[in-house]
Design a protein around this motif. Structure first.
Motif, short mmCIF file in Angstrom:
data_model
loop_
_atom_site.label_atom_id
_atom_site.label_comp_id
_atom_site.label_asym_id
_atom_site.label_seq_id
_atom_site.Cartn_x
_atom_site.Cartn_y
_atom_site.Cartn_z
N MET A 1 11.75 5.43 -6.97
CA MET A 1 11.42 5.05 -5.57
C MET A 1 11.83 6.08 -4.63
SD MET A 1 11.02 1.54 -3.68
CE MET A 1 10.30 0.72 -5.12
N LEU A 2 12.92 6.30 -4.52
CA LEU A 2 13.50 7.28 -3.61
C LEU A 2 13.04 8.73 -3.72
CD1 LEU A 2 17.37 5.88 -3.29
CD2 LEU A 2 15.66 5.62 -1.82
N GLU A 3 12.83 9.06 -5.09
CA GLU A 3 12.60 10.43 -5.22
C GLU A 3 11.04 10.49 -5.03
OE1 GLU A 3 12.97 11.12 -9.52
OE2 GLU A 3 15.30 11.62 -9.24
N ARG A 4 10.32 9.33 -5.34
CA ARG A 4 8.61 9.46 -4.83
C ARG A 4 8.90 9.35 -3.21
NH1 ARG A 4 7.91 5.23 -8.98
NH2 ARG A 4 7.91 3.91 -7.50
N ALA A 5 9.40 8.82 -2.53
CA ALA A 5 9.77 8.70 -1.02
C ALA A 5 9.89 10.39 -0.49
CB ALA A 5 10.72 7.68 -0.51
N ALA A 6 10.84 11.01 -1.12
CA ALA A 6 11.24 12.08 -0.67
C ALA A 6 9.97 13.45 -0.81
CB ALA A 6 12.26 12.75 -1.65
N GLY A 7 9.30 13.08 -2.08
CA GLY A 7 8.06 13.83 -2.23
C GLY A 7 7.00 13.24 -1.19
N ALA A 8 6.84 12.28 -1.11
CA ALA A 8 5.49 11.77 -0.25
C ALA A 8 5.98 12.24 1.23
CB ALA A 8 5.19 10.37 -0.33
N GLY A 9 7.26 12.26 1.70
CA GLY A 9 7.41 12.31 3.00
C GLY A 9 6.95 13.75 3.56
N SER A 10 6.99 14.78 2.51
CA SER A 10 6.73 16.12 2.90
C SER A 10 5.43 16.19 3.18
CB SER A 10 7.20 16.87 1.63
OG SER A 10 6.43 16.67 0.43
N VAL A 11 4.60 15.57 2.67
CA VAL A 11 2.81 15.30 2.90
C VAL A 11 2.46 14.22 3.40
CG1 VAL A 11 2.66 17.17 0.77
CG2 VAL A 11 2.45 14.52 0.50
N SER A 12 3.19 13.18 3.92
CA SER A 12 2.44 12.01 4.44
C SER A 12 3.51 11.47 5.45
CB SER A 12 2.50 11.14 3.39
OG SER A 12 1.36 10.10 3.87
N ALA A 13 2.99 10.73 6.45
CA ALA A 13 3.67 10.27 7.57
C ALA A 13 4.93 9.25 7.13
CB ALA A 13 2.66 9.73 8.93
N LEU A 14 4.50 8.43 6.33
CA LEU A 14 5.31 7.11 5.83
C LEU A 14 5.63 6.46 7.30
CD1 LEU A 14 7.76 8.44 3.24
CD2 LEU A 14 5.58 7.21 3.05
N ASP A 15 4.74 6.12 8.06
CA ASP A 15 4.97 5.49 9.09
C ASP A 15 4.13 3.94 9.02
OD1 ASP A 15 2.03 5.88 9.46
OD2 ASP A 15 2.24 7.09 10.96
N ALA A 16 4.08 3.31 9.86
CA ALA A 16 3.62 1.89 9.91
C ALA A 16 2.24 1.78 9.40
CB ALA A 16 3.96 1.01 10.98
N GLN A 23 2.12 3.02 -0.28
CA GLN A 23 1.47 2.47 -1.77
C GLN A 23 2.24 3.43 -2.84
OE1 GLN A 23 -0.15 -0.24 -1.43
NE2 GLN A 23 -0.38 -0.83 -3.45
N TYR A 24 2.36 4.86 -2.65
CA TYR A 24 2.92 5.62 -3.75
C TYR A 24 4.41 5.45 -3.99
CZ TYR A 24 4.07 9.82 -6.45
OH TYR A 24 4.63 10.65 -7.27
N VAL A 25 4.95 5.34 -2.58
CA VAL A 25 6.41 4.96 -2.79
C VAL A 25 6.90 3.76 -3.52
CG1 VAL A 25 8.56 4.65 -1.36
CG2 VAL A 25 7.00 6.29 -0.46
N MET A 26 6.23 2.89 -3.26
CA MET A 26 6.67 1.53 -3.95
C MET A 26 6.35 1.32 -5.36
SD MET A 26 5.65 -1.23 -0.96
CE MET A 26 3.73 -0.92 -1.17
N GLY A 27 5.24 1.82 -5.92
CA GLY A 27 4.69 1.73 -7.04
C GLY A 27 4.18 2.81 -7.88
N GLY A 28 4.34 4.14 -7.13
CA GLY A 28 3.99 5.17 -7.98
C GLY A 28 2.39 5.23 -8.05
N THR A 29 1.71 4.57 -7.15
CA THR A 29 0.26 4.52 -7.16
C THR A 29 -0.54 5.26 -6.20
OG1 THR A 29 0.25 2.02 -7.77
CG2 THR A 29 -1.62 3.09 -6.84
N VAL A 230 2.83 15.44 -4.23
CA VAL A 230 3.57 14.45 -5.08
C VAL A 230 3.50 14.45 -6.58
CG1 VAL A 230 3.46 12.66 -2.93
CG2 VAL A 230 1.82 12.36 -5.19
N ARG A 231 2.80 15.41 -7.12
CA ARG A 231 2.58 15.46 -8.65
C ARG A 231 3.75 15.55 -9.37
NH1 ARG A 231 -0.73 21.19 -8.41
NH2 ARG A 231 1.00 22.73 -8.12
N GLY A 232 5.05 16.10 -8.80
CA GLY A 232 6.34 16.19 -9.47
C GLY A 232 6.97 14.84 -9.76
N THR A 233 6.42 14.05 -8.93
CA THR A 233 7.08 12.67 -9.22
C THR A 233 6.35 11.51 -9.58
OG1 THR A 233 6.83 12.00 -6.71
CG2 THR A 233 8.91 12.86 -7.28
N TRP A 234 4.98 11.95 -10.05
CA TRP A 234 3.92 11.07 -10.48
C TRP A 234 4.07 10.73 -11.93
CZ3 TRP A 234 -1.93 11.95 -11.71
CH2 TRP A 234 -2.58 10.70 -11.72
#
Length: 254
Positions: A1-16, A23-29, A230-234
């Motif tokens: 999950m932490l690895e997915r967060a690092a990948g998603a954070g580079s291309v997505s805001a991860l705000d509220a 959805q990707y960080v939590m479940g890889g979806t 995020v494909r490296g962690t999908w």
């Protein structure tokens, strides 16, 4: 999950309000679409109640095709789950993706497993066992769920989901219709052969609804850019089901 967060954070805001990112960080979806209605009025990309359609089914399959291309994943087949809705959508997916279709078998590699709604799959005869077999992924296996319940999530988290709902009516279910007298009521379910309904999905107009204009840009290019980032962690790890809707809130029926 932490690895997915690092990948998603580079291309997505991860705000509220970043439903796709969380959805990707939590479940890889990878979430294929955001609801075009009510984004700033409490829904934040999710649906409360919706009637699914052939058009949305095709739009979701085209989004799945874009996700696979952006992730550089090349399946060799489509796997059909045992419930009627998943078989219908799976036959349509085989046409859209240009792949052969076959009944689901655990351990089959390099395949896209198509579910219309995994909660419906679980309610089918022997469906619980089939869903349990999807917890551990086979190499190259992608699980796509078209409609996924966010208030009562399925036992496994799909790799790709078209949209999130609280209550949904399938295109072939008992839908609300307006009669000749103007009264609104439930129509009869569509009992035609599965291949015939699948052909209608493939022939549908995939253009998404315009919505109310409040939803952020959700073009194919936006989705592809997210997936490329995020494909490296999908498609890694198991498919443990979600126990929380996460930090992005949405209005819901109680």
């Amino acid at each position: 999950m932490l690895e997915r967060a690092a990948g998603a954070g580079s291309v997505s805001a991860l705000d509220a309000a970043d439903l796709r990112g969380w959805q990707y960080v939590m479940g890889g979806t990878v979430l294929g679409t955001l609801s075009p209605f009510g984004f700033d009025a409490g829904m934040t990309g999710r649906y409360a109640w919706t009637q699914d359609s052939h058009e949305l089914c095709l739009h979701g399959l085209l989004r799945l095709r874009a996700v696979l291309a952006a992730a550089e994943v090349r399946p060799r087949s489509v796997s059909l789950l045992p419930d009627r809705g998943s078989r219908i959508l799976g036959l349509a997916a085989a046409e859209v993706l240009g792949l052969p279709a076959a009944p689901f078998e655990p351990g089959r590699e390099d395949t896209v497993v198509i579910a219309h709604d995994l909660d419906e799959t679980a309610r089918a005869d022997g469906g619980d066992e089939v869903v349990a077999q999807l917890f551990d992924r086979a190499p190259g296996q992608v699980l796509h769920e078209h409609a996924s319940c966010w208030t009562d999530p399925p036992a496994v988290a799909a790799d790709s989901v078209t949209f999130l709902y609280q209550s949904v009516v399938a295109p072939w279910g008992e839908r609300l219709v307006r009669g000749e007298d103007g009264e609104v009521g439930y129509g009869e379910p569509d009992t035609r052969p599965e291949a015939e309904i699948a052909a209608e999905i493939v022939a549908a107009d995939p253009k998404p609804e315009e919505g109310d204009g409040a939803t952020p840009s959700d073009s194919d290019e936006v989705l592809a850019a997210f997936v490329a980032g995020v494909r490296g962690t999908w498609l890694r790890g198991d498919r443990a089901g979600l126990h929380s809707a996460g930090p992005v809130s949405s209005s819901r029926f109680v």
